[in-house]
Scaffold this motif. Structure first.
Motif, PDB file in Angstrom:
ATOM      1  N   GLY A   1       0.841  -1.201   0.000  1.00  0.00           N
ATOM      2  CA  GLY A   1       0.000   0.000   0.000  1.00  0.00           C
ATOM      3  C   GLY A   1       0.871   1.244   0.000  1.00  0.00           C
ATOM      4  O   GLY A   1       0.541   2.249   0.617  1.00  0.00           O
ATOM      5  N   LEU A   2       1.981   1.165  -0.698  1.00  0.00           N
ATOM      6  CA  LEU A   2       2.996   2.222  -0.678  1.00  0.00           C
ATOM      7  C   LEU A   2       2.580   3.415  -1.534  1.00  0.00           C
ATOM      8  O   LEU A   2       2.288   3.265  -2.719  1.00  0.00           O
ATOM      9  CB  LEU A   2       4.315   1.641  -1.198  1.00  0.00           C
ATOM     10  CG  LEU A   2       5.536   2.546  -1.132  1.00  0.00           C
ATOM     11  CD1 LEU A   2       5.991   2.742   0.306  1.00  0.00           C
ATOM     12  CD2 LEU A   2       6.672   1.957  -1.969  1.00  0.00           C
ATOM     13  N   SER A   3       2.564   4.598  -0.934  1.00  0.00           N
ATOM     14  CA  SER A   3       2.219   5.810  -1.671  1.00  0.00           C
ATOM     15  C   SER A   3       3.482   6.433  -2.265  1.00  0.00           C
ATOM     16  O   SER A   3       4.529   6.415  -1.623  1.00  0.00           O
ATOM     17  CB  SER A   3       1.558   6.826  -0.740  1.00  0.00           C
ATOM     18  OG  SER A   3       0.523   6.220  -0.013  1.00  0.00           O
ATOM     19  N   PRO A   4       3.377   6.989  -3.478  1.00  0.00           N
ATOM     20  CA  PRO A   4       4.561   7.610  -4.073  1.00  0.00           C
ATOM     21  C   PRO A   4       4.785   8.988  -3.455  1.00  0.00           C
ATOM     22  O   PRO A   4       3.882   9.815  -3.446  1.00  0.00           O
ATOM     23  CB  PRO A   4       4.173   7.740  -5.545  1.00  0.00           C
ATOM     24  CG  PRO A   4       2.684   7.802  -5.555  1.00  0.00           C
ATOM     25  CD  PRO A   4       2.186   7.091  -4.331  1.00  0.00           C
ATOM     26  N   THR A   5       5.961   9.226  -2.922  1.00  0.00           N
ATOM     27  CA  THR A   5       6.295  10.574  -2.443  1.00  0.00           C
ATOM     28  C   THR A   5       7.647  10.940  -3.034  1.00  0.00           C
ATOM     29  O   THR A   5       8.414  10.063  -3.426  1.00  0.00           O
ATOM     30  CB  THR A   5       6.400  10.637  -0.907  1.00  0.00           C
ATOM     31  OG1 THR A   5       7.513   9.836  -0.489  1.00  0.00           O
ATOM     32  CG2 THR A   5       5.137  10.138  -0.222  1.00  0.00           C
TER      33      THR A   5
ATOM     34  N   VAL B   1     -15.660   4.678  14.386  1.00  0.00           N
ATOM     35  CA  VAL B   1     -16.321   5.117  13.145  1.00  0.00           C
ATOM     36  C   VAL B   1     -15.370   5.979  12.314  1.00  0.00           C
ATOM     37  O   VAL B   1     -14.368   6.483  12.827  1.00  0.00           O
ATOM     38  CB  VAL B   1     -17.596   5.948  13.434  1.00  0.00           C
ATOM     39  CG1 VAL B   1     -18.703   5.087  14.036  1.00  0.00           C
ATOM     40  CG2 VAL B   1     -17.273   7.137  14.339  1.00  0.00           C
ATOM     41  N   ILE B   2     -15.729   6.158  11.046  1.00  0.00           N
ATOM     42  CA  ILE B   2     -14.999   7.069  10.161  1.00  0.00           C
ATOM     43  C   ILE B   2     -15.755   8.396  10.156  1.00  0.00           C
ATOM     44  O   ILE B   2     -16.980   8.412  10.038  1.00  0.00           O
ATOM     45  CB  ILE B   2     -14.925   6.482   8.736  1.00  0.00           C
ATOM     46  CG1 ILE B   2     -14.079   5.204   8.755  1.00  0.00           C
ATOM     47  CG2 ILE B   2     -14.365   7.492   7.746  1.00  0.00           C
ATOM     48  CD1 ILE B   2     -14.038   4.455   7.434  1.00  0.00           C
ATOM     49  N   THR B   3     -15.047   9.505  10.314  1.00  0.00           N
ATOM     50  CA  THR B   3     -15.728  10.807  10.318  1.00  0.00           C
ATOM     51  C   THR B   3     -15.764  11.389   8.908  1.00  0.00           C
ATOM     52  O   THR B   3     -15.221  10.810   7.967  1.00  0.00           O
ATOM     53  CB  THR B   3     -14.990  11.828  11.221  1.00  0.00           C
ATOM     54  OG1 THR B   3     -13.832  12.295  10.520  1.00  0.00           O
ATOM     55  CG2 THR B   3     -14.590  11.221  12.543  1.00  0.00           C
ATOM     56  N   ASP B   4     -16.370  12.567   8.780  1.00  0.00           N
ATOM     57  CA  ASP B   4     -16.432  13.224   7.472  1.00  0.00           C
ATOM     58  C   ASP B   4     -15.158  13.984   7.136  1.00  0.00           C
ATOM     59  O   ASP B   4     -15.019  14.505   6.025  1.00  0.00           O
ATOM     60  CB  ASP B   4     -17.618  14.206   7.430  1.00  0.00           C
ATOM     61  CG  ASP B   4     -18.951  13.460   7.427  1.00  0.00           C
ATOM     62  OD1 ASP B   4     -18.949  12.283   7.003  1.00  0.00           O
ATOM     63  OD2 ASP B   4     -19.961  14.043   7.853  1.00  0.00           O
ATOM     64  N   ALA B   5     -14.235  14.069   8.076  1.00  0.00           N
ATOM     65  CA  ALA B   5     -12.986  14.799   7.814  1.00  0.00           C
ATOM     66  C   ALA B   5     -12.228  14.100   6.691  1.00  0.00           C
ATOM     67  O   ALA B   5     -12.131  12.876   6.672  1.00  0.00           O
ATOM     68  CB  ALA B   5     -12.132  14.844   9.077  1.00  0.00           C
ATOM     69  N   ALA B   6     -11.716  14.894   5.746  1.00  0.00           N
ATOM     70  CA  ALA B   6     -11.068  14.285   4.575  1.00  0.00           C
ATOM     71  C   ALA B   6      -9.648  14.807   4.391  1.00  0.00           C
ATOM     72  O   ALA B   6      -9.434  15.875   3.824  1.00  0.00           O
ATOM     73  CB  ALA B   6     -11.907  14.566   3.338  1.00  0.00           C
ATOM     74  N   PRO B   7      -8.663  14.048   4.856  1.00  0.00           N
ATOM     75  CA  PRO B   7      -7.271  14.463   4.641  1.00  0.00           C
ATOM     76  C   PRO B   7      -6.954  14.444   3.152  1.00  0.00           C
ATOM     77  O   PRO B   7      -7.398  13.545   2.441  1.00  0.00           O
ATOM     78  CB  PRO B   7      -6.461  13.362   5.349  1.00  0.00           C
ATOM     79  CG  PRO B   7      -7.428  12.624   6.203  1.00  0.00           C
ATOM     80  CD  PRO B   7      -8.767  12.780   5.560  1.00  0.00           C
ATOM     81  N   GLU B   8      -6.222  15.463   2.705  1.00  0.00           N
ATOM     82  CA  GLU B   8      -5.903  15.523   1.278  1.00  0.00           C
ATOM     83  C   GLU B   8      -4.449  15.164   1.012  1.00  0.00           C
ATOM     84  O   GLU B   8      -3.555  15.569   1.739  1.00  0.00           O
ATOM     85  CB  GLU B   8      -6.209  16.913   0.733  1.00  0.00           C
ATOM     86  CG  GLU B   8      -7.634  16.988   0.229  1.00  0.00           C
ATOM     87  CD  GLU B   8      -8.030  18.381  -0.149  1.00  0.00           C
ATOM     88  OE1 GLU B   8      -7.192  19.101  -0.722  1.00  0.00           O
ATOM     89  OE2 GLU B   8      -9.193  18.739   0.125  1.00  0.00           O
ATOM     90  N   VAL B   9      -4.255  14.379  -0.027  1.00  0.00           N
ATOM     91  CA  VAL B   9      -2.914  13.930  -0.392  1.00  0.00           C
ATOM     92  C   VAL B   9      -2.745  14.124  -1.893  1.00  0.00           C
ATOM     93  O   VAL B   9      -3.643  13.803  -2.667  1.00  0.00           O
ATOM     94  CB  VAL B   9      -2.753  12.429  -0.052  1.00  0.00           C
ATOM     95  CG1 VAL B   9      -1.439  11.896  -0.555  1.00  0.00           C
ATOM     96  CG2 VAL B   9      -2.887  12.209   1.446  1.00  0.00           C
ATOM     97  N   GLU B  10      -1.590  14.638  -2.282  1.00  0.00           N
ATOM     98  CA  GLU B  10      -1.308  14.786  -3.712  1.00  0.00           C
ATOM     99  C   GLU B  10      -0.954  13.428  -4.304  1.00  0.00           C
ATOM    100  O   GLU B  10      -0.338  12.605  -3.622  1.00  0.00           O
ATOM    101  CB  GLU B  10      -0.103  15.713  -3.883  1.00  0.00           C
ATOM    102  CG  GLU B  10      -0.456  17.054  -4.494  1.00  0.00           C
ATOM    103  CD  GLU B  10       0.772  17.929  -4.548  1.00  0.00           C
ATOM    104  OE1 GLU B  10       1.594  17.700  -5.447  1.00  0.00           O
ATOM    105  OE2 GLU B  10       0.892  18.805  -3.673  1.00  0.00           O
ATOM    106  N   ASP B  11      -1.294  13.196  -5.557  1.00  0.00           N
ATOM    107  CA  ASP B  11      -0.896  11.957  -6.232  1.00  0.00           C
ATOM    108  C   ASP B  11      -1.274  10.728  -5.454  1.00  0.00           C
ATOM    109  O   ASP B  11      -0.453   9.816  -5.269  1.00  0.00           O
ATOM    110  CB  ASP B  11       0.636  11.897  -6.393  1.00  0.00           C
ATOM    111  CG  ASP B  11       1.076  12.655  -7.612  1.00  0.00           C
ATOM    112  OD1 ASP B  11       0.231  12.859  -8.493  1.00  0.00           O
ATOM    113  OD2 ASP B  11       2.254  13.031  -7.648  1.00  0.00           O
TER     114      ASP B  11
END
Ligand code: ARG
Length: 275
Positions: free
Chosen positions: A116-120, A220-230
């Motif tokens: 599940g590696l994200s590209p940074t 639970v999952i909240t409505d807060a939405a962290p944003e990530v590029e790419d």
């Protein structure tokens, strides 16, 4: 290494390298014809492809008792198996702490990282990264009673946040004003911290968060939405190992064009939710 490198190159040539359009099936079944090109290779020596992963991440990679045996399963594992099969290699899985994975890769103790590696940018400097094989989403997990309290990212300012060490979620949390981080090795440990009131929230990949809240009471999952590029997932490969990188990209393109990745995700999600 050399041997499967040669083999994979042979396969790539056979597969028409640039096609990337799902026509590779026949070539992929032809691992033995690939072998024929490696005339200088000793016969019948088993090739292995070693994958590093942090198997705490359902439905991507997790432990499950299958036929009475502890087994690492998940859609990243299915992808790894497909890559190994296309190379005619045997897959070896190493379950390691997430934060150690890229070092294991650089030192050659594993051939590839699928986790599940994200590209940074930082990671791209250390290792080579494949094309994105699946789109990611991020989620904020809290105790049920706090769902409305933490409905936005702003509401997380000054709170205690649990994240996985070395993950992009750790970076997200660092960017939240006044947040106090608890960085831990495994997602399950973060979930425990949340249950026992030691952190207020956890930032976790969307599908993983879903899997945990489904199986753990009171979260639970909240409505807060962290944003990530790419946002998306990639395979990590040792810098400069372009043969393996091309093989991985070829297999990923094949799986995508055959609709296999969605299939793997669905199957792994069902497996993760089943007791
Ligand atoms: N996508 C995030 C990252 O690359 C988290 C990945 C964590 N993976 C795992 N198998 N625990 O930082």
């Amino acid at each position: 290494m050399n041997k499967w490198g040669k083999l994979s190159l042979g396969l790539l040539l056979a597969a028409g390298l640039l096609s990337g359009c799902g026509q590779n099936k026949a070539a992929n079944n032809n691992a033995s014809s690939g072998d024929a090109t490696a005339t200088d290779a000793p016969v019948a020596e088993a090739k292995t492809l070693t994958m590093g992963t942090s198997a705490d991440f359902p439905p991507y990679e997790f432990h499950k008792v299958v036929d009475g045996k502890d087994t690492i399963v998940g859609f990243d594992i299915d992808i790894a198996k497909a890559i190994a099969a296309d190379m005619g290699a045997e897959l070896v899985i190493k379950d390691l702490p997430f934060e150690s994975l890229l070092n294991e890769l650089s030192s050659g103790r594993v051939d590839m990282v699928i986790s599940g590696l994200s590209p940074t940018e930082e990671r791209r400097e250390k290792v080579d990264l494949s094309e994105i094989y699946y789109k990611a989403t991020q989620a904020v997990v809290v105790r049920e009673a706090d769902k409305d309290k933490f409905a936005t990212m702003d509401a997380l300012k000054g709170t205690k946040i649990g994240v996985q060490s070395g993950s992009i979620q750790e970076d997200i949390a660092k960017g939240i004003e006044g947040a106090q981080l608890t960085s831990l090795g495994k997602i399950s440990e973060i979930v425990l911290q949340l249950q026992s009131n030691r952190v207020d929230a956890a930032i976790i990949e969307g599908p993983v968060a879903k899997s945990f809240v489904k199986n753990v009471k009171g979260l639970v999952i909240t409505d807060a939405a962290p944003e990530v590029e790419d946002d998306g997932y990639v395979v990590g490969i040792k810098k400069g190992n372009s043969e393996l990188l091309e093989q991985v990209n070829t297999t990923l393109a094949r799986l995508a064009s055959e609709g296999k990745i969605d299939e793997y995700v669905t199957a792994a999600s069902e497996l993760a939710d089943k007791e």
